[in-house]
Design a protein around this motif. Structure first.
Motif, mmCIF file in Angstrom:
data_model
loop_
_atom_site.group_PDB
_atom_site.id
_atom_site.type_symbol
_atom_site.label_atom_id
_atom_site.label_comp_id
_atom_site.label_asym_id
_atom_site.label_seq_id
_atom_site.Cartn_x
_atom_site.Cartn_y
_atom_site.Cartn_z
ATOM 1 N N THR A 6 4.603 -21.882 8.106
ATOM 2 C CA THR A 6 4.063 -21.872 9.473
ATOM 3 C C THR A 6 3.542 -23.242 9.890
ATOM 4 N N ASN A 7 2.758 -23.884 9.030
ATOM 5 C CA ASN A 7 2.276 -25.234 9.348
ATOM 6 C C ASN A 7 2.682 -26.177 8.228
ATOM 7 N N PRO A 8 3.955 -26.503 8.149
ATOM 8 C CA PRO A 8 4.397 -27.240 6.967
ATOM 9 C C PRO A 8 3.784 -28.633 6.882
ATOM 10 N N ILE A 9 3.497 -29.034 5.654
ATOM 11 C CA ILE A 9 3.150 -30.433 5.393
ATOM 12 C C ILE A 9 4.483 -31.164 5.477
ATOM 13 N N MET A 10 4.576 -32.217 6.260
ATOM 14 C CA MET A 10 5.861 -32.908 6.374
ATOM 15 C C MET A 10 6.087 -33.823 5.174
ATOM 16 N N VAL A 24 14.234 -16.610 -4.560
ATOM 17 C CA VAL A 24 14.044 -16.502 -3.120
ATOM 18 C C VAL A 24 15.407 -16.277 -2.462
ATOM 19 N N ARG A 25 15.446 -15.330 -1.536
ATOM 20 C CA ARG A 25 16.696 -15.087 -0.800
ATOM 21 C C ARG A 25 16.600 -15.756 0.565
ATOM 22 N N VAL A 26 17.482 -16.728 0.789
ATOM 23 C CA VAL A 26 17.427 -17.523 2.013
ATOM 24 C C VAL A 26 18.635 -17.220 2.881
ATOM 25 N N LYS A 27 18.389 -16.975 4.150
ATOM 26 C CA LYS A 27 19.504 -16.787 5.078
ATOM 27 C C LYS A 27 19.861 -18.123 5.707
ATOM 28 N N VAL A 28 21.138 -18.328 5.958
ATOM 29 C CA VAL A 28 21.583 -19.589 6.553
ATOM 30 C C VAL A 28 20.859 -19.871 7.865
ATOM 31 N N LYS A 29 20.555 -18.828 8.634
ATOM 32 C CA LYS A 29 19.893 -19.074 9.921
ATOM 33 C C LYS A 29 18.537 -19.747 9.768
ATOM 34 N N ASP A 30 17.925 -19.659 8.598
ATOM 35 C CA ASP A 30 16.641 -20.328 8.374
ATOM 36 C C ASP A 30 16.795 -21.755 7.842
ATOM 37 N N THR A 31 18.028 -22.200 7.685
ATOM 38 C CA THR A 31 18.236 -23.528 7.088
ATOM 39 C C THR A 31 18.629 -24.584 8.112
ATOM 40 N N LEU A 32 18.726 -24.194 9.385
ATOM 41 C CA LEU A 32 19.397 -25.086 10.328
ATOM 42 C C LEU A 32 18.529 -26.223 10.864
ATOM 43 N N SER A 33 17.220 -26.160 10.616
ATOM 44 C CA SER A 33 16.353 -27.245 11.080
ATOM 45 C C SER A 33 15.521 -27.779 9.925
ATOM 46 N N SER A 34 15.708 -29.046 9.605
ATOM 47 C CA SER A 34 14.935 -29.621 8.499
ATOM 48 C C SER A 34 13.461 -29.682 8.872
ATOM 49 N N GLU A 35 13.185 -29.913 10.140
ATOM 50 C CA GLU A 35 11.789 -29.995 10.567
ATOM 51 C C GLU A 35 11.065 -28.667 10.316
ATOM 52 N N LYS A 36 11.747 -27.570 10.657
ATOM 53 C CA LYS A 36 11.128 -26.261 10.418
ATOM 54 C C LYS A 36 10.942 -26.006 8.924
ATOM 55 N N LEU A 37 11.790 -26.619 8.123
ATOM 56 C CA LEU A 37 11.662 -26.451 6.675
ATOM 57 C C LEU A 37 10.543 -27.321 6.111
ATOM 58 N N GLY A 38 10.059 -28.259 6.926
ATOM 59 C CA GLY A 38 8.918 -29.057 6.486
ATOM 60 C C GLY A 38 9.274 -30.401 5.873
ATOM 61 N N TYR A 39 10.421 -30.933 6.204
ATOM 62 C CA TYR A 39 10.693 -32.296 5.739
ATOM 63 C C TYR A 39 11.427 -33.042 6.838
ATOM 64 N N THR A 40 11.381 -34.361 6.698
ATOM 65 C CA THR A 40 12.041 -35.181 7.695
ATOM 66 C C THR A 40 12.555 -36.447 7.004
ATOM 67 N N TYR A 41 13.369 -37.195 7.711
ATOM 68 C CA TYR A 41 13.915 -38.426 7.139
ATOM 69 C C TYR A 41 13.338 -39.627 7.861
ATOM 70 N N GLN A 42 13.063 -40.658 7.106
ATOM 71 C CA GLN A 42 12.663 -41.919 7.743
ATOM 72 C C GLN A 42 13.755 -42.325 8.731
ATOM 73 N N ASP A 43 13.319 -42.821 9.871
ATOM 74 C CA ASP A 43 14.253 -43.184 10.925
ATOM 75 C C ASP A 43 15.147 -44.350 10.485
ATOM 76 N N MET A 44 16.448 -44.134 10.527
ATOM 77 C CA MET A 44 17.393 -45.184 10.145
ATOM 78 C C MET A 44 18.316 -45.489 11.324
ATOM 79 N N SER A 45 17.817 -45.293 12.531
ATOM 80 C CA SER A 45 18.724 -45.310 13.675
ATOM 81 C C SER A 45 19.437 -46.648 13.871
ATOM 82 N N ALA A 46 18.800 -47.763 13.469
ATOM 83 C CA ALA A 46 19.487 -49.049 13.655
ATOM 84 C C ALA A 46 20.770 -49.091 12.820
#
Ligand SMILES: *[C@@H]1O[C@H](CO)[C@@H](O)[C@H](O)[C@H]1NC(C)=O
Ligand SMILES: *[C@@H]1O[C@H](CO)[C@@H](O)[C@H](O)[C@H]1NC(C)=O
Ligand SMILES: *[C@@H]1O[C@H](CO)[C@@H](O)[C@H](O)[C@H]1NC(C)=O
Ligand SMILES: *[C@@H]1O[C@H](CO)[C@@H](O)[C@H](O)[C@H]1NC(C)=O
Ligand SMILES: *[C@@H]1O[C@H](CO)[C@@H](O)[C@H](O)[C@H]1NC(C)=O
Ligand SMILES: *[C@@H]1O[C@H](CO)[C@@H](O)[C@H](O)[C@H]1NC(C)=O
Ligand SMILES: [Cu+2]
Length: 603
Positions: free
Chosen positions: A82-86, A391-413
């Motif tokens: 619910t309130n993931p640590i990123m 743990v049984r995970v449904k694919v519908k819960d895997t589609l957003s990394s942010e909702k899963l509680g992790y993110t990637y350092q911005d590499m946009s350049a």
């Protein structure tokens, strides 16, 4: 409803669990109703280690037991935090001098390795998780737990990205819990980054640091089997060609950079639909041929692109390591910590893909969307978490990394370099420079005939037509102009024990092994990693059959719309040629691969 969500307990070793009869009756009714409500044909897959497992056969008749322990407690359904640590995943090359991180990362792995073998969090079992799920040790199941007679294989279809996402998600959480760091995040091997020349090298954190330095990382390299020819300063060439390498061909850093940008552009940016990028539907009703061929589905762009890094890192052609350990073969890849870091970058590219604009289709307005097919969303996997719970995970819960509680350092350049990439060398179009050129001079593919790829490039005429309303069926778009024009090679019979690579060009009938990929008429590559081979002949008897008899039957899609516009073909009525250039490995030059059909298809 509450009961039905634990229904999969009722099979496998837990089938003796006591449950009141009326409850299971109600459960079955609920499940039947759910299935009826979805669609008569709905058959999402359940990928689990429970109930059945066999050792996988690897080359030279050896077997590798990758089976996983049974859960000690009943499996629990996955819940998004619910309130993931990123957790912020950072690029491996930027962590090379971060003493604190490197030492922490190594300590986490050292502790993971020290866990007893029957602990599903142990490094052994983490490796086995990839080995067993990716080398057909289990049977695919219906969501109610009933086994199908078909082996489970999570590559070569739309399950590839979500399954590997959750594999490294739990891997990361286990590592973090072993060092009591809830913010611990995996490093990603940022091999698509052509801005920093060190990004595409085997990251320093996986290599020994100078003796006496403050860095402590033995688990990350000691005992790992890798190709010593491919250590820094060598940069991963995403169009790696082992035949050229064996012949001593050396590309300049500039050539490698251009080819890499072109490959990522083709295999990520240019894949505007979920089907092109993630892969096709998982086939749950694959035939078991007498020889045990596996019909899986359609590989996506992400998967083909990622295979090259596996092949390049693994030990090749070494008598002591005949199976191309560790990274070069599905069976052993998970034994090298670089595997999890490599997959973090594949996962990152999925995140980036979701945000990319569309300069690919005619309308240029298509937004990148995940599949909305219930068979995709309801597909389930089981993994062990940091508490040793299944743990049984449904694919519908895997589609957003942010909702899963992790993110990637911005590499946009760095991302921008491949997003905006244009072929560096614009080879003049064959069509305009060769007056005598006509696609009519080349044969059309004959359906189900002995069409082959191998030894030398093959060229076919491709008859084209404009998209129509029927082509919209099964896609996620409503307008014909948003469809992506593709070339589909159907029923490619890929030998399970063979590294396969072939490149595809449009309207360049003389393309060959030495043709530069960084050109407008190049439309992508297919790559395949070998794996341990299991017999599909007799699932219960576990009888291995000869390796060379086993094939994976795959469809392979190339996206051709942009390439055609770039070479000046702006309509849908112009026929073209398609040239398939095999780049098999040394020793495989004379092998052939058959396919059933090659056709234009929109998606
Ligand atoms: C593998 O095992 C089969 C069955 O035992 C045998 O016929 C075959 O010769 C073996 N192949 C190799 C390469 O050892
Ligand atoms: C599970 O589902 C499959 C497919 O819908 C069905 O054939 C099978 O009978 C079901 N098994 C049970 C125990 O409900
Ligand atoms: C699944 O594989 C079977 C057997 O090859 C084939 O007949 C069927 O068309 C495939 N289904 C899909 C959806 O591709
Ligand atoms: C398996 O694939 C091979 C190669 O295409 C083919 O020769 C063989 O007939 C296939 N077996 C079955 C049972 O389909
Ligand atoms: C298919 O073509 C290959 C390569 O030309 C050849 O070796 C093989 O015998 C052919 N198979 C059939 C069934 O014609
Ligand atoms: C491939 O075929 C060519 C021509 O027949 C031959 O010279 C070469 O040795 C073969 N290569 C292999 C690896 O069998
Ligand atoms: Cu895998």
């Amino acid at each position: 409803m509450v009961e039905s969500s634990i229904q999969p307990q009722g099979w496998g070793r837990f089938s003796a669990n006591v449950r009141p009869k009326w409850a299971s009756y109600v459960c079955s009714m609920v499940i039947v109703l759910q299935f009826l409500m979805q669609s008569a044909e709905a058959d999402p897959v359940l990928g689990t280690s429970r109930g059945y497992c066999r050792p996988v056969t690897i080359a030279n008749n050896k077997t590798q037991d990758c089976c996983l322990p049974e859960p000690k407690r009943p499996p629990i359904p996955f819940k998004l935090p619910t309130n993931p640590i990123m957790r912020v995943r950072r690029p491996a090359h930027e962590l090379a001098q971060d003493v604190e991180y490197v030492n922490k990362y190594n300590l986490a792995y050292t502790r993971m390795k020290a866990l007893p073998d029957d602990d599903p969090r142990s490094f052994l079992r983490q490796w086995h998780t990839h080995c067993s799920f990716c080398v057909e040790a289990f049977l695919s199941r219906y969501l109610n737990g009933t086994a199908t007679p078909y082996p489970l294989q999570l590559h070569f279809s739309w399950t590839f990205l979500p399954w590997h996402r959750m594999l490294i998600y739990f891997h990361e959480r286990i590592l973090g819990s072993l060092i009591d760091d809830p913010e611990f995040a995996l490093p990603f091997w940022n091999w698509d980054n052509q801005l920093d020349p060190t990004a595409g090298q085997v990251p320093q954190i996986f290599l020994p640091y100078p003796a006496g330095s403050a860095f402590n990382n033995p688990f990350l390299h000691e005992g790992k089997v890798r190709n010593t020819n491919h250590l820094p300063p060598k940069v991963l060439p995403l169009d790696y060609n082992a035949i050229d390498e064996a012949a001593g061909v050396v590309n300049t850093p500039e050539e490698i950079k251009d080819a890499n940008l072109c490959m990522v552009w083709n295999m990520v940016y240019n894949k505007v639909s979920a089907q092109e990028f993630l892969g096709g539907k998982y086939n749950t009703s694959a035939n078991l041929g007498a020889q045990g061929n596996v019909t899986v589905g359609e590989s996506g762009g992400a998967e083909s692109l990622h295979n090259t890094a596996h092949e390049w890192v693994g030990m090749m052609n070494n008598a002591q390591f005949p199976d191309n350990e560790d990274m070069g073969v599905f069976t052993y890849a998970g034994r090298d910590p670089i595997f999890y870091s490599h997959h973090a970058n594949v996962d990152r590219l999925w995140d980036v893909w979701q945000t990319l604009p569309d300069k690919v289709t005619e309308d240029g307005t298509r937004t990148r969307k995940e599949f909305d097919d219930v068979d995709f969303l309801e597909t389930e996997f089981t993994f062990y978490d940091e508490n040793q719970d299944m743990v049984r995970v449904k694919v519908k819960d895997t589609l957003s990394s942010e909702k899963l509680g992790y993110t990637y350092q911005d590499m946009s350049a760095a991302d921008r370099l491949w997003i905006d990439h244009k072929p560096q060398t614009s080879r003049p179009s064959f069509r305009t420079t060769q007056m005598a050129y006509s696609p009519n001079d080349y044969p059309e593919v004959v359906l189900n005939a002995n069409n082959t790829i191998g030894s030398t490039p093959v060229c076919f005429k491709l008859a084209r037509r404009p998209p129509n309303r029927d082509d919209l069926k099964g896609t996620q778009v409503k307008h014909i102009g948003e469809l992506s024009e593709g070339l589909l090679i159907e029923k490619v019979m890929v030998p399970e024990m063979m590294y396969v690579r072939f490149d595809v060009y449009v309207d360049f009938p003389t393309a060959n092994m030495e043709s530069d990929v960084d050109k407008s008429d190049y439309v992508g590559s297919f790559t395949h990693l070998p794996s341990g081979v299991t017999s599909m002949k007799d699932v219960t008897a576990q009888v291995p059959v000869a390796d060379e008899d086993l094939f994976r039957e795959l469809n392979i899609r190339f996206s051709i719309g942009t390439a055609l516009r770039r070479i000046g073909i702006k309509d849908y009525s112009t026929d073209i040629t398609v040239t398939v250039v095999p780049k098999f490995r040394p020793g495989d030059e004379n092998k052939t691969i058959t396919f059933a059909n090659l056709k234009q298809e929109f998606c």
